[in-house]
Design an enzyme around this catalytic site. Sequence first.
Site, PDB file in Angstrom:
ATOM      1  N   HIS A 311      -3.216 -14.254  11.748  1.00 29.80           N
ATOM      2  CA  HIS A 311      -2.189 -14.296  10.713  1.00 29.80           C
ATOM      3  C   HIS A 311      -2.020 -15.739  10.249  1.00 29.80           C
ATOM      4  O   HIS A 311      -2.129 -16.662  11.053  1.00 29.80           O
ATOM      5  CB  HIS A 311      -0.843 -13.780  11.261  1.00 29.80           C
ATOM      6  CG  HIS A 311       0.109 -13.407  10.187  1.00 29.80           C
ATOM      7  ND1 HIS A 311       0.941 -14.322   9.597  1.00 29.80           N
ATOM      8  CD2 HIS A 311       0.330 -12.224   9.571  1.00 29.80           C
ATOM      9  CE1 HIS A 311       1.644 -13.714   8.665  1.00 29.80           C
ATOM     10  NE2 HIS A 311       1.301 -12.447   8.620  1.00 29.80           N
ATOM     11  N   ASP A 369      -0.753  -4.822  11.544  1.00 27.73           N
ATOM     12  CA  ASP A 369      -1.654  -3.737  11.159  1.00 27.73           C
ATOM     13  C   ASP A 369      -2.537  -3.243  12.289  1.00 27.73           C
ATOM     14  O   ASP A 369      -3.263  -2.264  12.114  1.00 27.73           O
ATOM     15  CB  ASP A 369      -2.542  -4.201   9.991  1.00 27.73           C
ATOM     16  CG  ASP A 369      -1.782  -4.177   8.690  1.00 27.73           C
ATOM     17  OD1 ASP A 369      -0.874  -3.341   8.564  1.00 27.73           O
ATOM     18  OD2 ASP A 369      -2.081  -4.993   7.807  1.00 27.73           O
TER      19      ASP A 369
END
Length: 434
Positions: A311, A369
């Site tokens: 991320h 996710d």
Amino acid sequence: MNKTGDKRYQLTNLETGQASELEAHAGTLGPAVLDIGAVGRDHGLFTYDPGFMATAATASRITYIDGDAGMLLYRGYPIEQLAEHSSFLEVAYLLLKGELPVAGELASFTRSIGEHTMLNESLLRLYGGFHHDAHPMAMVAAIVASMSAFYHDTTNIYDEHHREIFAHRIIAKIPTIAAAAYKHALGQPFVYPRNDLDYCSNLLHMFFAVPCDAYHPDPLHAQALDLLFILHADHEQNASTSTVRLAGSTGCNPYAAISAGVSALWGPAHGGANEAVLEMLEAIGDVSQVPAFLDRVKDRKGGVRLMGFGHRVYKNFDPRAKIIRAMCHQVLERLGHSDNPMFELALKLEEIALQDEYFVSRKLYPNVDFYSGIIYRALGIPQSMFTVMFAIARTVGWVAHWQEMIADPAMKIGRPRQLYLGATRRDYRPLEQR
Ligand code: ACO
């Protein structure tokens, strides 16, 4: 800007000695931001920061992330508390208005969302122009953009009342738009919304009901969806939200701005990752293949990434991934899928990756996710709809940011500069002389 704690810096041209003072503005949380106005004004320079690695494009009061601590706050409230105690519509109200609603406010907001769930019939006919195998995100982006041609009473962005109705309308209709895309792909008739159902039960009804059979949405499924939506509702200046802000900064109609966000979310580096994670797990197939797959990721030649990992902001666990992983255990158990092979594979993949020097040294952890697709699949949501589910939840965040931007009297059109590396000035030569 909050002036408390502001700091001063100096920028000096070492050749001419020309110096300018720069101010770093402190926020209520997080690193201060350097006001670089003097860089251009006094020195004729632009700043260069590809991918916005260290550039704040706006001031905002909506969401805060501390990537090193793995912290996410919506309007100051920790995501863990909201996930445990709140509901998606209450979180939507909080993100839009800045405060948690009292009972009457929540009831009236919920009623208003319920009243706006239907789509104009002409909009429904637009789906017929799509081939049955069109990706649902393509349909959702197109239908959302087309809304500006139908709901003229919400497109005056300078009218606060228009903005309010727009917000309620898009949040109410996005599940209907998503479900209609799914039904079109299946070749089944559209199912009209039911306003006696809560937000997520209604969504399940529009997805799975057929005219020839009774359908009763499972409260457990609706509850799981509601939690996933809370976790996906906002994430400060991510790629799709920044896209909504940039498009919206031109003064375009709000549906066009949201449609731009849907398109940006679709990419596999962003919201498309939930679909890509399931594709990856299917391709790996079995726990015994995990080491060979990770070797391919680390080899980097084929451009293979461990999807659902890494991320831009979180350099520690994504707090949403922690909640979703725990939720996976509970939901799969309650739905009678406790020996789900996909979940076992994901757990093993995570365990091996988190011990591997490649991922450890780069601070790559599971993101939101990594596990969400496994839950969507257990709820019967097809893989091609995973990113659409994300878009439904994130619509709330997009709208909150768009409203914050439009209501700011200091709003400017977003217009980045560039480092030009192309040809210098040259003269045109006619075809026969080239
Ligand atoms: N698998 C393998 N290596 C990775 C991964 C990954 N998933 N993510 C990052 N890296 C490596 C990069 O190759 C790079 O290595 P290097 O420094 O040796 O060159 C390093 O880690 C830094 O990665 P960047 O791509 O520079 O980091 P950035 O902040 O630009 O990208 C992103 C973040 C796009 C999320 C990235 O981690 C990624 O592609 N992840 C997989 C896709 C994904 O899950 N996206 C969903 C994100 S969450 C969301 O949007 C909802």
